[in-house]
Design an enzyme around this catalytic site. Structure first.
Site, mmCIF file in Angstrom:
data_model
loop_
_atom_site.group_PDB
_atom_site.id
_atom_site.type_symbol
_atom_site.label_atom_id
_atom_site.label_comp_id
_atom_site.label_asym_id
_atom_site.label_seq_id
_atom_site.Cartn_x
_atom_site.Cartn_y
_atom_site.Cartn_z
ATOM 1 N N ASP A 167 0.824 -1.214 0.000
ATOM 2 C CA ASP A 167 0.000 0.000 0.000
ATOM 3 C C ASP A 167 0.856 1.262 0.000
ATOM 4 O O ASP A 167 0.424 2.314 0.452
ATOM 5 C CB ASP A 167 -0.958 0.001 1.191
ATOM 6 C CG ASP A 167 -2.063 1.040 1.058
ATOM 7 O OD1 ASP A 167 -2.446 1.345 -0.090
ATOM 8 O OD2 ASP A 167 -2.543 1.554 2.088
ATOM 9 N N ASP A 205 -2.280 -5.540 -5.764
ATOM 10 C CA ASP A 205 -1.710 -4.180 -5.818
ATOM 11 C C ASP A 205 -0.212 -4.128 -6.036
ATOM 12 O O ASP A 205 0.346 -3.056 -6.229
ATOM 13 C CB ASP A 205 -2.006 -3.372 -4.545
ATOM 14 C CG ASP A 205 -3.472 -3.097 -4.346
ATOM 15 O OD1 ASP A 205 -4.240 -3.227 -5.304
ATOM 16 O OD2 ASP A 205 -3.859 -2.755 -3.214
ATOM 17 N N ASP A 357 -14.941 -2.183 4.095
ATOM 18 C CA ASP A 357 -13.799 -1.370 3.717
ATOM 19 C C ASP A 357 -13.446 -0.357 4.798
ATOM 20 O O ASP A 357 -12.433 0.312 4.710
ATOM 21 C CB ASP A 357 -14.083 -0.625 2.415
ATOM 22 C CG ASP A 357 -14.411 -1.562 1.276
ATOM 23 O OD1 ASP A 357 -13.815 -2.652 1.207
ATOM 24 O OD2 ASP A 357 -15.273 -1.208 0.438
#
Length: 377
Positions: A167, A205, A357
């Protein structure tokens, strides 16, 4: 606004056994996280301030100096054979018995939402995430999942998610303390894969969100990802490993493919193709088109395919770009290994519907109200 698919790590570790859930102190709308690992939550790109709390573990920045990276791989027990493309893995997908939604269903039989959540979400197979850096226990924990699938003749889906610099150091930061540690963790992860079919969704990601890294850091990360693919497939030649293609609203296919090629995704020794839409909402049709364009640009053998996260994309992505538990979403296509689409190997539920989330519940926890909204829309 581009949205990444990151998570807050809420899982613990156990040595060889999966512990029972502990609901103490939680509201009746939430279930505690499983000991295996939580599913991911969405996150905005690093430049956008996050309203969510930071992850509980931090990660050191990726190791510098591409020349110092270790890229050796154990010799496979048998040679990797060239494969013709298969539109699906054989068999059926595995539903692991320890998940947050199943914990909620077991403990809330009298809840009026129970029947909808149980039948439309809890009965579906979903991926199992390994997001905490716990090298001493990861082999046994992976083996618990893969052996469970093998015993039933079904195909588990596992998600290693401990890449350093995860991230981009944002609120979902965490993972291994460095790339050498990550390489060693992958070795242990691979040791739990067994010898039956398994799908590996390798590091959401890790490629699509690499913009924040320097050129040297990207080269280091991509070298570790390529190595990871080789190690996983050497440990279990029946493992199918997929690399991060982002989603249809993110990087252009050519740019994504160029990075994927550096990460080993075009090599059959490392890769079976790409995955997209993890924890996101883009329609299946958009993802099919995106993944085919990425695969075309990627090159590599004809056998490379794609898997798509369809868990919450039934209504597509919100027009306003909202990423945090947006209203009006619904479940997408059920998980299947038979998509009927050329080069699309599977529709998967990588993100478990109902795991928040961070807006409709605590980040990473199953929230019944959110699950019910998704399942009843």
């Amino acid at each position: 606004m581009v949205v990444a698919a990151s998570l807050v790590v809420v899982a613990g570790a156990v040595a060889g056994l999966l512990a029972a859930f502990d609901d103490g102190g939680r509201t009746s709308d939430e279930a505690g996280p499983p000991e295996v690992s939580a599913s991911p939550r969405l996150a905005p790109p690093p430049a956008v301030p996050s309203p969510s709390a930071p992850a509980t573990t931090a990660s050191a920045p990726p190791s510098p100096s591409p020349s110092a990276r270790r890229t050796t791989t154990p010799t496979p027990s048998e040679p990797v054979k060239k494969r013709e493309h298969r539109t699906a893995v054989a068999g059926r997908l595995y539903r692991h018995p320890d998940s947050q939604v199943l914990a909620w269903v077991r403990s809330h039989t009298g809840d009026p939402r129970h029947a909808v959540i149980a039948s439309r979400i809890a009965e579906q197979p979903a991926a199992v995430w390994f997001a905490d850096y716990a090298p001493d226990t990861v082999t046994a924990r992976v083996a618990a999942v893969t052996s469970g699938g093998a015993a039933l003749g079904r195909v588990p889906v596992v998600v290693p998610y401990t890449i350093p610099g995860r991230d981009c150091g944002g609120h979902s930061q965490g993972g291994a303390p460095g790339l050498d540690a990550y390489d060693a963790w992958i070795d242990r992860f691979a040791a739990g894969l067994g010898s039956d079919e398994v799908i590996v969704v390798l590091e959401p990601d890790s490629v699509a969100q690499a913009e924040c890294l320097s050129a040297g850091e990207r080269a280091d990360r991509f070298a570790s990802l390529a190595r990871a693919g080789r190690v996983l497939k050497a440990a279990n030649p029946r493992a199918r490993v997929y690399f991060d293609a982002g989603h249809s609203g993110w990087n252009a296919p050519g740019k994504q493919a160029a990075w994927l090629r550096q990460a080993g995704a075009a090599s059959p020794e490392s890769s079976d193709g790409v995955f997209s839409n993890v924890s996101n909402f883009h329609t299946t049709a958009d993802e099919v088109a995106h993944d085919r364009r990425v695969l075309d640009a990627l090159g590599g053998p004809a056998g490379l395919g794609a898997v798509i996260d369809t868990s919450r994309n039934g209504n597509g992505a919100p027009a306003d770009g909202e990423w945090c538990d947006p209203a009006g979403r619904k479940l997408g296509r059920a998980p299947t290994l038979n998509t009927g689409e050329a080069r699309i190997d599977a529709y998967l539920w990588v993100k478990l519907p109902g795991e928040s989330d961070g807006c409709k519940g605590r980040p990473g926890t199953f929230t019944a109200s959110y699950a019910y909204d998704l399942a009843s829309s």
